[in-house]
Design an enzyme around this catalytic site. Structure first.
Site, PDB file in Angstrom:
ATOM      1  CB  CYS A  63      -0.994  -0.061   1.162  1.00  0.00           C
ATOM      2  SG  CYS A  63      -2.502   0.850   0.791  1.00  0.00           S
ATOM      3  CG  HIS A 118      -3.543  -3.875   3.164  1.00  0.00           C
ATOM      4  ND1 HIS A 118      -2.473  -3.395   3.884  1.00  0.00           N
ATOM      5  CD2 HIS A 118      -4.227  -2.782   2.761  1.00  0.00           C
ATOM      6  CE1 HIS A 118      -2.512  -2.081   3.928  1.00  0.00           C
ATOM      7  NE2 HIS A 118      -3.582  -1.679   3.249  1.00  0.00           N
ATOM      8  CD  GLU A 153      -1.166  -6.623   5.068  1.00  0.00           C
ATOM      9  OE1 GLU A 153      -0.851  -6.839   3.880  1.00  0.00           O
ATOM     10  OE2 GLU A 153      -1.477  -5.493   5.489  1.00  0.00           O
TER      11      GLU A 153
HETATM   12  N1  GLN Z   1      -2.211   6.547   3.034  1.00  0.00           N
HETATM   13  C1  GLN Z   1      -2.243   5.833   1.809  1.00  0.00           C
HETATM   14  C2  GLN Z   1      -3.589   5.946   1.114  1.00  0.00           C
HETATM   15  O1  GLN Z   1      -4.560   6.269   1.732  1.00  0.00           O
HETATM   16  C3  GLN Z   1      -1.884   4.379   2.008  1.00  0.00           C
HETATM   17  C4  GLN Z   1      -2.868   3.653   2.837  1.00  0.00           C
HETATM   18  C5  GLN Z   1      -2.339   2.338   3.350  1.00  0.00           C
HETATM   19  O2  GLN Z   1      -1.141   2.115   3.351  1.00  0.00           O
HETATM   20  N2  GLN Z   1      -3.207   1.469   3.824  1.00  0.00           N
HETATM   21  O3  GLN Z   1      -3.674   5.679  -0.067  1.00  0.00           O
END
Ligand code: GLN
Length: 547
Positions: free
Chosen positions: A380, A519, A521
């Site tokens: 992310c 994600h 994970e």
């Molecule tokens: N802050 C970033 C976004 O909102 C990444 C979010 C995250 O890593 N879950 O896109």
């Protein structure tokens, strides 16, 4: 019709109630039952989505886009059953539903009260999907005696009365402190906790007692006598070296048998624990080790990256190595050189996160990994930082950055290589957002499909070109630099089905450098490690053999 197991806690918090619930779920599965686990949290937030990871640990996201308590992660990791929106509820959600109904006039002029309106709402929630499973396990957050918890305790009391006799049982988790000076295990706090529970009309059928060692017969009998529980339903929960031994340990302690006894299920269905035997064998008998640095922001509280830590362990199990994780605060790299701190790691992971703090350090970590050919997994925000790094240092967009940081600072400083996504497609419909929307529940959340380029490294790792993974973010990598970046070797190997949103990037001239917008994970299990984590650790293992 489902049987219900209600799990409560007493004496102190953080005793591993979530883990115990998950382990009971896995033991019932090992006896061939269908289970579903649910979490009822007494706090007033509508969901944990807006809570700081420092305060509440990670936010676990479900396929259907709910932001939930991290205990749902335990539930999934132990049972493999994908959690749903309806498996996580808080007082905040219950009250907001009740108040919405009141405003709509649904209560036809009645006075709205905790009993029956709030408790009815909780009871309705508990019974959602009850026909789909053999056992529904409901864990109540917090400890008995908490003021906010009372409506939940009252609701489960009523619920068990509404159901036919024998369909609901109560399991209470407590602590038996060991007093070193006198060499004694103390039962009094547990007695008090059960007394508290009984004063609100709940009598535990099973006591699970956390203790450093065995519970001697004398203490067990005392607990049984004073707490009105059968001696073989007093279960010792000893500290374990790995949480993944919990199903085996609880079985040895007699917990699944105690559950069957409490429901009068006789004879006990056959038990197959081979899945957990294999998991324990892999955890306790590694054939090597690898060192992984997690360069993040919320490094003081391990729970903030719970699923990542677990997924790395699973990746290690798949490769029969122990994964030693070191948490590195990304901010350090804003004043210190990266090389001395990151040298010696066999892999680097940059996890998700919010806000600008620490991001320059993450960009440096990504640069180090790219230049030194160290395996890198960017998740992310970790992918977004890898793309910004590539834009700045490889194709010369020197002011590359994310709109997230400009929004936060309230001024334009960066060329937005990562921009605020305001419209996207979910299934068959469009979703639209504005910059000043509410913070809660407005991100791109839950499972989305991605198409992988045939022949790419990720297509090989997944063994497929169609995947779906869970998302939780507001910002997105812009495709306007795609051509330039790809020409420089950063392949956009995974895209949303409409080709607009980059889901995965990989450096083609690097042994293992992958950034993912989602994600992974969240979907890894000890008995089914996520392919990306499995292959990431394989790459780290290879490096460890070279040095
Ligand atoms: N802050 C970033 C976004 O909102 C990444 C979010 C995250 O890593 N879950 O896109």
């Amino acid at each position: 019709m489902a049987r219900f197991i209600f799990i409560t806690g007493g004496v102190v918090s953080s005793l591993g109630k979530g883990l115990a619930s998950a382990a009971v779920g896995s033991l019932l599965q090992a006896r061939n039952y269908n289970v579903r686990l649910r979490k009822l949290d007494p706090y007033l937030n509508v969901d944990p989505g807006t809570m700081s990871p420092f305060e509440h640990g990670e936010v676990f996201v479900t396929d259907d886009g709910a932001e939930t308590d991290l205990d749902l992660g335990h539930y999934e990791r132990f049972t493999g059953v994908a959690a749903r929106k309806t498996d996580s509820i808080s007082s905040g959600r219950i009250y907001s539903t009740v108040l919405e109904k009141e405003r709509r006039g649904d209560y036809l002029g009645k006075t709205i009260q905790v009993i029956p309106h709030v408790t009815n709402e909780i009871k309705d929630f508990i019974s959602i999907g009850e026909d789909e499973v053999d056992f529904m396990l409901c864990e109540i957050g917090g400890t008995v005696g908490d003021i906010e918890g009372l409506p939940f305790f009252e609701a489960i009391r009523q619920f068990s009365q509404d159901k036919p006799r024998g369909q609901c049982i109560f399991m209470h988790l407590t602590l038996l402190p060991f007093i070193k000076a006198s060499g004694e295990l103390k039962t009094k706090p547990t007695q008090h906790s059960v007394k508290e529970l009984r004063s609100i009309g709940l009598a535990p059928d099973i006591l699970v007692c956390r203790s450093e060692g065995e519970i001697p017969a004398k203490e067990r009998e005392k607990l049984a006598l004073f707490c009105n529980v059968r001696p073989d339903s007093v279960i010792a929960a000893q500290d374990l070296k790995s949480i993944y031994e919990a199903p085996l340990a609880y079985h040895r302690a007699g917990l699944d048998q105690a559950v069957l006894d409490a429901f009068s299920i006789d004879p006990a269905p056959k038990l197959d624990l081979s899945r957990w035997d294999d998991v324990a064998d892999r955890i306790y008998n590694p054939e090597g080790q690898v060192n992984v640095a997690i360069v993040g922001k919320y490094t003081q509280l391990e729970d903030a990256y719970k699923s990542i830590a677990e997924a790395l362990t699973h990746g290690g199990m798949a490769n029969r190595v122990r994964v030693n994780v070191e948490w590195v605060d990304a901010e350090i790299f804003e004043t210190q050189d990266v090389a001395p701190l990151l040298q010696g790691f066999h892999a680097i992971l940059v996890p998700g996160g919010f806000g600008e703090r620490g991001t320059e350090g993450k960009i440096k970590a990504a640069q180090f990994a790219r230049e030194h050919k160290v395996p890198y997994l960017g998740i992310c925000l970790g992918m977004q930082m890898a793309v910004i790094e590539a834009a700045r240092n490889v194709i010369g967009v020197s002011d590359a950055g994310s709109e997230e940081f400009d929004h936060e600072a309230g001024g334009k400083r960066f060329e937005p290589v990562v921009y605020h996504l305001k419209e996207w497609v979910q299934g068959n419909h469009k979703v639209a957002r504005k910059v000043d929307d509410d913070k809660g529940g407005t991100m791109r959340l839950g499972a989305y499909d991605a198409s992988l380029s045939p022949g790419s490294q990720v297509a090989e790792i997944y063994g497929s070109t169609e995947i779906d993974e869970r998302h939780r973010h507001r910002y997105e990598v812009d495709i306007k630099y795609r051509e330039q970046l790809e020409a420089a070797g950063l392949r956009f190997s995974g895209m949303s089905p409409d080709g607009r949103l980059p889901e995965i990037v990989e450096w083609t001239d690097h042994p293992w450098f992958i950034g993912v917008q989602f994600h992974p994970e969240l979907k890894s299990k000890p008995f089914k490690p996520h392919p990306l984590f499995q292959d990431f650790i394989r790459a780290a293992k290879e490096i460890s053999r070279l040095v």
